[in-house]
Every structure is written in C-alpha cells, then in structure tokens.
Design a protein around this motif. Structure first.
Motif: not given
Length: 99
Positions: A18-39
């Motif tokens: 769950d904490t790893l899933g929150y990482v997208s909030f910490l990195i503006p701009g890159i965060g939503e791209f990381s969700d493509i991998i994390w989902a």
C-alpha cells in the motif's frame, strides 16, 4: 510457517505494498506513469498473497484502484487483510451442528 506468522507477514507485506502504491503522490508528473506499471504488479501480488476466488476478485479491485487516477489513496492490501482475518465468516461457518 505457522498460520499466525503467515497472517502477520501478509499484514506487513500489505502495508508495504500500500505504501508503494502511494509513491505516485510523491513524484509530480511521473506519478501517474508509475501507476501503469504498479496496477498490474499490485494485481499479481494480490493473487500471490490471497489464493482462490477471493484473491482474484481482490486483484481486479486492486488493478482498477491503481489504474484510475485519484483512487490510489485506497489501501487495498490492508482492506483485503482486514476482510480476510477480521471480518470474514469462513471460520464461523465451519462449526459442526449437533442434532
């Protein structure tokens, strides 16, 4: 590994995921791209932690939650742990009726 140890290992792993899933909030701009991998990764991890139909349903929910922007705040792994070990009635259903 005992059932209790496995139970708390899943809790610790769930909190970590769950904490790893929150990482997208910490990195503006890159965060939503990381969700493509994390989902898909979170869905796969959910099926490894929780077997059977319940694990597959939780994996779909986890995938959708991570894929849709803004829903990342939901702690899916922790909720699944609570469902499995606190709120589930499976153990209560296994009682033997005496007639």
């Amino acid at each position: 590994m005992s059932n209790t140890t496995n139970k708390y290992t899943k809790l610790i792993l769930g909190l970590l995921f769950d904490t790893l899933g929150y990482v997208s909030f910490l990195i503006p701009g890159i965060g939503e791209f990381s969700d493509i991998i994390w989902a898909p990764a979170s869905a796969w991890l959910m099926t490894k932690l929780y077997k059977g139909k319940t694990g597959r349903v939780a994996a779909v929910i986890s995938f959708v939650e991570e894929a849709i922007p803004g829903l990342d705040i939901i702690p899916t792994f922790t909720i699944m742990w609570l469902y499995t070990y606190v709120f589930s009635n499976k153990k209560k259903e296994q009682t033997i009726e005496v007639k």
